[in-house]
Scaffold this motif. Structure first.
Motif, PDB file in Angstrom:
ATOM      1  N   ILE A 295       0.831  -1.204   0.000  1.00 22.11           N
ATOM      2  CA  ILE A 295       0.000   0.000   0.000  1.00 22.11           C
ATOM      3  C   ILE A 295       0.864   1.252   0.000  1.00 22.11           C
ATOM      4  CG2 ILE A 295      -1.625   1.334   1.411  1.00 22.11           C
ATOM      5  CD1 ILE A 295      -2.922  -1.325   2.191  1.00 22.11           C
TER       6      ILE A 295
ATOM      7  N   TRP B  70      -8.614   3.646  -5.920  1.00 20.83           N
ATOM      8  CA  TRP B  70      -7.231   3.222  -6.153  1.00 20.83           C
ATOM      9  C   TRP B  70      -6.759   3.529  -7.569  1.00 20.83           C
ATOM     10  CZ3 TRP B  70      -3.908   2.239  -2.501  1.00 20.83           C
ATOM     11  CH2 TRP B  70      -4.357   1.774  -1.260  1.00 20.83           C
ATOM     12  N   THR B  71      -7.688   3.583  -8.532  1.00 20.45           N
ATOM     13  CA  THR B  71      -7.256   3.793  -9.917  1.00 20.45           C
ATOM     14  C   THR B  71      -6.803   5.224 -10.180  1.00 20.45           C
ATOM     15  OG1 THR B  71      -9.553   4.160 -10.588  1.00 20.45           O
ATOM     16  CG2 THR B  71      -8.679   1.928 -10.825  1.00 20.45           C
TER      17      THR B  71
ATOM     18  N   GLN C  54      -4.343   6.853  -8.566  1.00 17.99           N
ATOM     19  CA  GLN C  54      -2.883   6.825  -8.623  1.00 17.99           C
ATOM     20  C   GLN C  54      -2.393   5.973  -9.795  1.00 17.99           C
ATOM     21  OE1 GLN C  54      -1.100   5.197  -5.086  1.00 17.99           O
ATOM     22  NE2 GLN C  54      -1.948   3.160  -5.379  1.00 17.99           N
ATOM     23  N   GLU C  55      -3.195   4.987 -10.198  1.00 16.69           N
ATOM     24  CA  GLU C  55      -2.806   4.148 -11.323  1.00 16.69           C
ATOM     25  C   GLU C  55      -2.889   4.909 -12.650  1.00 16.69           C
ATOM     26  OE1 GLU C  55      -5.313   0.732 -10.817  1.00 16.69           O
ATOM     27  OE2 GLU C  55      -4.646   0.491  -8.733  1.00 16.69           O
TER      28      GLU C  55
ATOM     29  N   THR D 251     -14.319   3.943  -2.626  1.00 16.99           N
ATOM     30  CA  THR D 251     -13.588   2.736  -2.272  1.00 16.99           C
ATOM     31  C   THR D 251     -14.521   1.801  -1.502  1.00 16.99           C
ATOM     32  OG1 THR D 251     -12.787   3.697  -0.190  1.00 16.99           O
ATOM     33  CG2 THR D 251     -11.382   3.959  -2.136  1.00 16.99           C
TER      34      THR D 251
ATOM     35  N   ASP E   4      -9.609   2.953   2.781  1.00  9.89           N
ATOM     36  CA  ASP E   4      -8.878   3.130   1.530  1.00  9.89           C
ATOM     37  C   ASP E   4      -9.053   4.522   0.932  1.00  9.89           C
ATOM     38  OD1 ASP E   4      -7.693   0.658   1.548  1.00  9.89           O
ATOM     39  OD2 ASP E   4      -9.302  -0.317   0.424  1.00  9.89           O
TER      40      ASP E   4
ATOM     41  N   TYR F 197      -5.816   5.618   2.370  1.00  7.88           N
ATOM     42  CA  TYR F 197      -4.642   4.869   1.930  1.00  7.88           C
ATOM     43  C   TYR F 197      -4.369   5.022   0.442  1.00  7.88           C
ATOM     44  CZ  TYR F 197      -5.297   2.704   6.525  1.00  7.88           C
ATOM     45  OH  TYR F 197      -5.451   2.496   7.867  1.00  7.88           O
ATOM     46  N   SER F 198      -5.407   5.225  -0.367  1.00  6.30           N
ATOM     47  CA  SER F 198      -5.198   5.390  -1.808  1.00  6.30           C
ATOM     48  C   SER F 198      -4.568   6.735  -2.150  1.00  6.30           C
ATOM     49  CB  SER F 198      -6.526   5.241  -2.552  1.00  6.30           C
ATOM     50  OG  SER F 198      -7.442   6.250  -2.155  1.00  6.30           O
TER      51      SER F 198
END
Length: 510
Positions: A178, A214-215, A217-218, A284, A289, A292-293
């Motif tokens: 993470i 999360w996507t 940061q991706e 999330t 998250d 955390y994301s």
């Protein structure tokens, strides 16, 4: 098919896998003379390899064989040992050590998968680690095989997927993943994005991938990215979709992120409020998250502990406020944290502005204002709350509308605060009046022009042509320490002066 994992059974001896590559490197360094000025020795090569693998690459990777179909899960120690002969052969003819790191990195390049998890059927770490071949027709395995094939087409023999390359039974490995995930996506040779709901760019507004936490940061981390649609068809003709004009335009429109940030995003505590607005558009599954994301995007250190709920975002905001120097991080409204009134409950609080307050929050404006020393750059969280220097203006509350006969007063009402000073216009704000038993009222102006001394307790300046961010404050005999409390408002509140004002700043704890 998925072969037995190297380093996890009988295949380990067949590939001459050592138990610990790091200790091997140390032995080689002690046993081989290192030429500091000439060509790299074997010890140099393996030292650089170990440093790269253990510090910049994921803890587990999928190794893709030359048939494009057979894969196996390997750990860092196995990776070093597996590539040792090849790296020594490739690097031994280098005339200088200067290019050693780049050559090693090029031979260890990997692809990273970005996707939306299936509700069931994703391949797990345990399944990928089992000593048997996998020919499953489950959708998750089919997706993984397609990803690995695309990775090889980009020249990568290594691949990483968050569904099966993290041993979630290990709290240490999960914590590292993470914290380091932004870095792993940034270091990838290519980020391959699978959009399960899209057949073309026109489908982006309805694509769930753009709505997940999360996507974010991706999307921002990788310098090279490639989008594939629901049937694994390319959604553009470019090898790198961050180089395609039409794709960048579509990404910017659907995310609200500028082309500049999509191309050259740099993590850190700059433009934090803008990053929070990006995050506010995403959701999330686990409430923790939300915080955390954002760790990698903000480049901030935060311990990972699931089960804490909203406390995770509070801890993130406290860490931000300890290091951030931008007054815009204070420009939020709406529900506050259950544990701290000066901290928002979620990134959504940064969207609570209207036309009147939008002008002072435009990115183009406040970037220009940074050198102007606006507000208190040394605000910090203490045991008493947020410690902040403001221009404090005490005001009187115009009584809310009385109850109608036989009725009840509305829970949320617009209040008006009136100043005794002839220098300030009235302030209006929509508040929840249920729990506001205050006998004293004030507004705290945040982004005043600070003096040039840089000292605490200086003089703040206000111009009549500018709007200023302010907090509504209340106090009573029941207030903590007899001080001011931040009043929750539905929108960001601003104030304007009638003339130029110079006033001593006041320290408040909120």
């Amino acid at each position: 098919m998925f072969a037995a994992p190297i380093g996890h059974g009988a295949a380990a001896s067949a590939n001459n896998v050592t138990a610990n590559a790091e200790s091997d490197v140390e032995d080689e360094i002690s046993c081989n003379e290192v030429d500091q000025d000439g060509a790299p020795t074997e010890a140099d090569i393996m030292t650089v390899t170990a440093e790269l693998v253990f510090n910049e690459m994921p803890s587990h990777l999928i190794y893709i064989y030359d048939d494009y179909e057979t894969t196996t899960l390997i750990d860092r120690e196995t990776l070093v040992d597996l590539f040792r002969p090849e790296l020594i052969r490739v690097c031994k003819d280098l005339v200088s050590k200067d290019k050693l790191h780049d050559v090693v990195r090029q031979n260890l390049k990997y692809a990273a998968l970005s996707h939306r998890w299936l509700s069931v059927g994703e391949p797990t770490f345990q399944e990928m680690s089992a000593e048997r071949n996998h020919q499953s027709t489950r959708p998750g395995f089919i997706k993984l095989r397609n990803f690995c094939q695309k990775a090889r087409e980009y020249g990568c023999r290594l691949a990483w997927s968050d569904t099966c390359c993290i041993d979630k039974r290990s709290s240490a490995e999960l914590d590292e993943a993470i914290r380091a995930m932004f870095k792993w996506y940034r270091n990838a040779e290519i980020c391959i994005v699978f959009l399960a709901d899209s057949s073309s760019i026109s489908d982006f507004p309805e694509e769930v991938w753009f709505q997940r936490g999360w996507t974010l940061q991706e999307l921002l981390a990788p310098p090279r990215i490639k989008f594939y649609g629901r049937n694994w068809d390319e959604l553009s003709r470019s090898r790198n979709d961050k180089e395609g004009h039409s794709m960048l335009e579509a990404l910017s429109q659907v995310t609200g992120i500028s082309r500049q940030n999509l191309l050259y995003f740099s993590p850190g505590l700059v433009d934090v409020r803008e990053k929070m607005i990006w995050a506010s558009k995403r959701r999330t599954t686990r409430i923790e998250d939300i915080a955390y994301s954002l760790i990698g995007i903000l480049n901030i250190s935060l311990s990972v502990a699931y089960g804490k709920g909203e406390r995770a975002f509070r801890r993130l905001m406290e860490a931000i406020m300890q290091a951030c120097r931008e007054w815009q991080i204070l420009a939020w409204a709406g529900p506050h944290s259950s544990f701290q009134a000066s901290i928002p409950r979620s990134p959504l609080a940064y969207c609570a502005f209207d036309e009147a307050s939008a002008n002072i929050l435009l990115p183009d404006r406040y970037i220009m204002d940074r050198p102007s020393k606006l507000g208190d750059p040394f605000f910090t969280m203490t045991k008493r709350g947020l410690e902040l220097e403001v221009i404090l203006v005490e005001m009187m509350l115009q009584q809310p509308a009385p109850r109608q006969p036989g009725g009840t007063r509305k829970k949320t009402q617009v209040i008006r605060l009136i100043s005794d000073s002839a220098s300030f216009y009235d302030v209006t704000a929509q508040c929840d009046m249920t729990f506001l038993p205050f006998s004293q009222w004030a507004i705290a102006i945040v982004n005043y022009k600070a003096d040039e001394s840089g000292k605490r307790g200086g003089i703040g300046k206000l111009n009549p042509t500018s709007d200023y961010l302010c907090f509504v404050l209340g106090s009573s005999i029941h207030s903590a320490y007899g001080g001011w409390q931040k009043v929750e408002t539905q929108k960001i509140v601003t104030i304007r002066t009638k003339r130029e004002v110079y006033q001593q700043v006041t320290t408040v704890w909120l």
